[in-house]
Design an enzyme around this catalytic site. Structure first.
Site, PDB file in Angstrom:
ATOM      1  N   ASN A 136       0.868  -1.303  -0.006  1.00  0.00           N
ATOM      2  CA  ASN A 136       0.041  -0.008   0.039  1.00  0.00           C
ATOM      3  C   ASN A 136       0.974   1.290   0.240  1.00  0.00           C
ATOM      4  O   ASN A 136       2.162   1.224  -0.045  1.00  0.00           O
ATOM      5  CB  ASN A 136      -0.915   0.067   1.118  1.00  0.00           C
ATOM      6  CG  ASN A 136      -0.256  -0.012   2.581  1.00  0.00           C
ATOM      7  OD1 ASN A 136       0.574   0.657   2.966  1.00  0.00           O
ATOM      8  ND2 ASN A 136      -0.416  -1.136   3.271  1.00  0.00           N
TER       9      ASN A 136
ATOM     10  N   PHE B 181      -4.054   3.579  15.095  1.00  0.00           N
ATOM     11  CA  PHE B 181      -4.449   4.265  14.019  1.00  0.00           C
ATOM     12  C   PHE B 181      -5.521   4.123  13.133  1.00  0.00           C
ATOM     13  O   PHE B 181      -6.094   2.983  13.085  1.00  0.00           O
ATOM     14  CB  PHE B 181      -3.168   4.666  13.184  1.00  0.00           C
ATOM     15  CG  PHE B 181      -2.151   5.481  13.732  1.00  0.00           C
ATOM     16  CD1 PHE B 181      -1.349   5.357  14.649  1.00  0.00           C
ATOM     17  CD2 PHE B 181      -1.901   6.876  12.727  1.00  0.00           C
ATOM     18  CE1 PHE B 181      -0.465   6.136  15.182  1.00  0.00           C
ATOM     19  CE2 PHE B 181      -0.954   7.906  13.457  1.00  0.00           C
ATOM     20  CZ  PHE B 181      -0.137   7.449  14.559  1.00  0.00           C
TER      21      PHE B 181
ATOM     22  N   LYS C   3     -11.500  -2.753  18.455  1.00  0.00           N
ATOM     23  CA  LYS C   3     -10.141  -3.356  18.963  1.00  0.00           C
ATOM     24  C   LYS C   3      -9.495  -3.189  20.201  1.00  0.00           C
ATOM     25  O   LYS C   3      -8.411  -3.455  20.758  1.00  0.00           O
ATOM     26  CB  LYS C   3      -9.169  -2.638  17.737  1.00  0.00           C
ATOM     27  CG  LYS C   3      -9.453  -2.742  16.328  1.00  0.00           C
ATOM     28  CD  LYS C   3      -8.478  -2.741  15.230  1.00  0.00           C
ATOM     29  CE  LYS C   3      -8.972  -2.675  13.850  1.00  0.00           C
ATOM     30  NZ  LYS C   3      -8.070  -2.911  12.838  1.00  0.00           N
TER      31      LYS C   3
ATOM     32  N   LYS D  79     -13.436   1.464  15.742  1.00  0.00           N
ATOM     33  CA  LYS D  79     -12.226   1.030  15.792  1.00  0.00           C
ATOM     34  C   LYS D  79     -11.808   0.664  17.230  1.00  0.00           C
ATOM     35  O   LYS D  79     -11.160  -0.137  17.875  1.00  0.00           O
ATOM     36  CB  LYS D  79     -11.213   1.422  15.033  1.00  0.00           C
ATOM     37  CG  LYS D  79     -11.408   1.014  13.644  1.00  0.00           C
ATOM     38  CD  LYS D  79     -10.243   1.420  12.408  1.00  0.00           C
ATOM     39  CE  LYS D  79     -10.757   1.151  11.325  1.00  0.00           C
ATOM     40  NZ  LYS D  79      -9.888   1.735   9.959  1.00  0.00           N
TER      41      LYS D  79
ATOM     42  N   ASP E  53      -4.904  -6.051   4.911  1.00  0.00           N
ATOM     43  CA  ASP E  53      -5.898  -6.603   5.537  1.00  0.00           C
ATOM     44  C   ASP E  53      -6.257  -7.905   5.067  1.00  0.00           C
ATOM     45  O   ASP E  53      -6.647  -9.035   5.620  1.00  0.00           O
ATOM     46  CB  ASP E  53      -7.369  -6.174   5.370  1.00  0.00           C
ATOM     47  CG  ASP E  53      -7.217  -4.831   6.289  1.00  0.00           C
ATOM     48  OD1 ASP E  53      -6.924  -4.741   7.551  1.00  0.00           O
ATOM     49  OD2 ASP E  53      -7.803  -3.776   5.959  1.00  0.00           O
TER      50      ASP E  53
ATOM     51  N   LYS F 289       7.717 -17.747 -10.831  1.00  0.00           N
ATOM     52  CA  LYS F 289       7.103 -16.640 -11.299  1.00  0.00           C
ATOM     53  C   LYS F 289       5.745 -17.105 -12.168  1.00  0.00           C
ATOM     54  O   LYS F 289       5.653 -18.080 -12.996  1.00  0.00           O
ATOM     55  CB  LYS F 289       7.922 -15.949 -12.455  1.00  0.00           C
ATOM     56  CG  LYS F 289       7.499 -14.692 -12.875  1.00  0.00           C
ATOM     57  CD  LYS F 289       8.475 -14.014 -13.964  1.00  0.00           C
ATOM     58  CE  LYS F 289       7.641 -12.947 -14.757  1.00  0.00           C
ATOM     59  NZ  LYS F 289       8.473 -12.456 -15.866  1.00  0.00           N
TER      60      LYS F 289
HETATM   61  O1  PMT Z   1       3.528   5.919   6.528  1.00  0.00           O
HETATM   62  P1  PMT Z   1       3.023   7.259   6.036  1.00  0.00           P
HETATM   63  O2  PMT Z   1       3.223   7.359   4.767  1.00  0.00           O
HETATM   64  O3  PMT Z   1       3.723   8.306   6.828  1.00  0.00           O
HETATM   65  O4  PMT Z   1       1.490   7.374   6.377  1.00  0.00           O
HETATM   66  C1  PMT Z   1       0.916   7.360   7.687  1.00  0.00           C
HETATM   67  C2  PMT Z   1      -0.317   6.716   7.910  1.00  0.00           C
HETATM   68  C3  PMT Z   1      -1.421   7.094   7.060  1.00  0.00           C
HETATM   69  C4  PMT Z   1       0.255   4.981   7.274  1.00  0.00           C
HETATM   70  C5  PMT Z   1      -0.743   6.282   9.436  1.00  0.00           C
HETATM   71  O5  PMT Z   1      -0.776   7.651   9.820  1.00  0.00           O
HETATM   72  C6  PMT Z   1      -1.755   5.393   9.498  1.00  0.00           C
HETATM   73  O6  PMT Z   1      -2.842   5.873   9.652  1.00  0.00           O
HETATM   74  N1  PMT Z   1      -1.465   4.121  10.244  1.00  0.00           N
HETATM   75  C7  PMT Z   1      -2.508   3.011  10.111  1.00  0.00           C
HETATM   76  C8  PMT Z   1      -3.049   2.522   8.723  1.00  0.00           C
HETATM   77  C9  PMT Z   1      -4.190   1.670   8.693  1.00  0.00           C
HETATM   78  O7  PMT Z   1      -3.872   0.358   8.207  1.00  0.00           O
HETATM   79  O8  PMT Z   1      -5.076   2.061   9.334  1.00  0.00           O
HETATM   80  P2  PMT Z   1      -6.673   0.857   9.323  1.00  0.00           P
HETATM   81  O9  PMT Z   1      -7.801   1.900   9.368  1.00  0.00           O
HETATM   82  O10 PMT Z   1      -6.610   0.391   8.123  1.00  0.00           O
HETATM   83  O11 PMT Z   1      -6.307   0.162  10.461  1.00  0.00           O
HETATM   84  C10 PMT Z   1      -6.771   0.457  11.855  1.00  0.00           C
HETATM   85  C11 PMT Z   1      -5.616   0.209  12.997  1.00  0.00           C
HETATM   86  O12 PMT Z   1      -5.578  -1.480  12.872  1.00  0.00           O
HETATM   87  C12 PMT Z   1      -4.335   0.410  12.697  1.00  0.00           C
HETATM   88  O13 PMT Z   1      -3.569   0.797  13.904  1.00  0.00           O
HETATM   89  C13 PMT Z   1      -3.570  -0.696  11.961  1.00  0.00           C
HETATM   90  O14 PMT Z   1      -1.820  -0.827  12.089  1.00  0.00           O
HETATM   91  C14 PMT Z   1      -4.105  -1.883  12.625  1.00  0.00           C
HETATM   92  N2  PMT Z   1      -4.179  -3.070  11.772  1.00  0.00           N
HETATM   93  C15 PMT Z   1      -4.830  -3.025  10.625  1.00  0.00           C
HETATM   94  C16 PMT Z   1      -5.038  -4.319   9.926  1.00  0.00           C
HETATM   95  C17 PMT Z   1      -4.183  -5.497  10.502  1.00  0.00           C
HETATM   96  N3  PMT Z   1      -4.318  -6.438   9.677  1.00  0.00           N
HETATM   97  N4  PMT Z   1      -3.746  -5.497  11.681  1.00  0.00           N
HETATM   98  C18 PMT Z   1      -3.760  -4.302  12.169  1.00  0.00           C
HETATM   99  O15 PMT Z   1      -3.000  -4.101  13.369  1.00  0.00           O
END
Ligand code: PMT
Length: 392
Positions: free
Chosen positions: A204, A316, A334, A330, A272, A282
């Site tokens: 991503n 986040f 979570k 969330k 995800d 390949k």
């Molecule tokens: O890296 P940069 O370019 O500086 O950008 C920063 C950012 C936008 C990536 C950062 O600020 C941010 O928002 N990170 C979280 C991105 C994300 O995956 O968000 P989400 O809303 O999809 O997930 C929610 C939370 O669950 C996050 O804390 C994520 O780390 C966590 N998660 C998600 C999926 C997963 N399978 N496991 C997780 O732990």
């Protein structure tokens, strides 16, 4: 901070204008003292305009009769920087000579002084200059070493004044309060890489900047930081333990093995979904479309929320719409202590940008908006609020 900037007579005096601007932009209050020689290279006006304060050039021209300037300026300032520092002013300071406004202020100054020398490399290497540097280092002056590069004399060697941004970073880091000393902090950053075959993968747009800024800020503030991330091409902040991973599964394993923390921050953009099958060779093109089947990855944040004991958990939320609704969802789903939401639909913040703007949604209902600024500043604010709310 209140910063007294001394400018001496070298070609790098023009860089001191940029330094003044950067210091002011970063919220510092700046007052400038120039030597007579500095005025041969630049005038006081740009310093006055940028600092919005009078510039001091003459020890005998007292601007306020109620004060003795070279004493009161020293009382006013928290720190002093001399940039550029010439060999001549260096020698005067080392020998306690106070024949101008700057040198007299230095003699009367009882707090930290930072010196950023700039001169020809032969002068810099001269035993007299090196002895003066050693003398002042022993007296507690801190030197911001000159860099190598093109010098005004035509030499390409060591002697260029350190860049304004580096000077500012140096003093910022040196003056930071070590309020996270003794804290163990785990931070995840950047994207994950989900392999399809030896050539292709799913990932991503995350650059890792937000998570690395958090690691840098926490480490500067004295925390023992463990950073879990893919190789995003950013320098791992000094003192930080880096666990290099690739996939969401790798990140899950690394986090699970390192759960004994005071604070866990999940800034990573975790996939995800990952390919159900990883091909050893390949994948060859065929006629028609190709369908890839994806399976869910572990939700690492959810796992932490379910298994945490005393850890303060910061998740986040990267959203493009309904930011508050999704972030609050969330927080509950979570079992985090706070969710830091950012709008990644806005290209000036979020993914890859050097800036961000976030809202923190705490479990107790508190909401804190942190306006747009550098990711490093955002990181400091996040840590301050976490410390205040989580560890009173
Ligand atoms: O890296 P940069 O370019 O500086 O950008 C920063 C950012 C936008 C990536 C950062 O600020 C941010 O928002 N990170 C979280 C991105 C994300 O995956 O968000 P989400 O809303 O999809 O997930 C929610 C939370 O669950 C996050 O804390 C994520 O780390 C966590 N998660 C998600 C999926 C997963 N399978 N496991 C997780 O732990």
């Amino acid at each position: 901070m209140k910063i007294l900037l001394g400018v001496t007579g070298g070609i790098a005096a023009y860089k001191a204008i940029d330094l003044t601007s950067k210091l002011v932009q970063n919220g510092h209050e700046v007052r400038v003292i120039m030597t007579e020689s500095a005025e041969q290279f630049v005038t006081p006006l740009p310093f006055q305009a940028l600092s919005r304060n009078p510039v001091y050039t003459d020890i005998f021209h007292e601007q306020n009769p109620a004060e003795i300037q070279h004493i009161s300026l020293g009382d006013w300032a928290d720190i002093m920087i001399i940039a550029p520092l010439t060999a001549s002013t260096l020698g005067k300071i080392a020998h306690g000579i106070s024949d101008n406004m700057l040198c007299a202020t230095v003699l009367a100054f009882k707090k930290q002084i930072y010196l950023a020398p700039a001169m020809n490399s032969n002068m810099y290497e001269n035993i007299a200059v090196q002895t003066n540097i050693d003398t002042l280092k022993k007296r507690g002056f801190k030197f911001i070493e000159p860099g190598e590069g093109f010098l005004a004399c035509g030499y390409v060697a060591k002697g260029r004044m350190s860049e304004p941004l580096d000077i500012m970073q140096y003093i910022t880091e040196d003056n930071i309060e070590k309020d996270l000393t003794g804290m163990n902090v785990l931070i995840t950053a950047g994207p994950t890489i989900e392999t399809i075959d030896p050539v292709r993968y799913l990932t991503n747009r995350s650059s890792g900047k937000m998570g690395y800024s958090l690691a840098q800020a926490a480490s500067l503030r004295g925390a023992n930081v463990t950073l879990v991330s893919t190789d995003v091409g950013l320098q791992v902040p000094s003192g930080v333990r880096h666990i290099k991973i690739e996939s969401a599964q790798d990140m899950f394993n690394a986090v699970k093995d390192n759960m004994e923390q005071h604070i866990i921050i999940k800034a990573a953009a975790v996939a995800d979904y990952t390919p159900s099958e990883t091909y050893e060779q390949k994948l060859k093109k065929q006629d028609g479309d190709l369908t890839l089947t994806l399976k869910r990855t572990e939700d690492i944040l959810k796992y932490i929320g379910e298994h945490k004991t005393s850890q303060f958990v910061v998740g986040f939320a990267a959203e493009t719409e309904h930011v508050e609704k999704y972030a609050r969802g969330k927080l509950i789903k979570k079992n985090a202590d706070v969710i830091v939401a950012n709008n990644v639909g806005d290209k000036s913040i979020g993914f890859k940008s050097n800036d961000n703007a976030v809202t923190m949604y705490f479990k107790n209902g508190t909401q804190i908006d942190i306006p747009k600024q550098s990711k490093l500043n955002i990181a400091h604010e996040i840590l301050s609020h976490v410390k205040e709310k989580g560890f009173k």
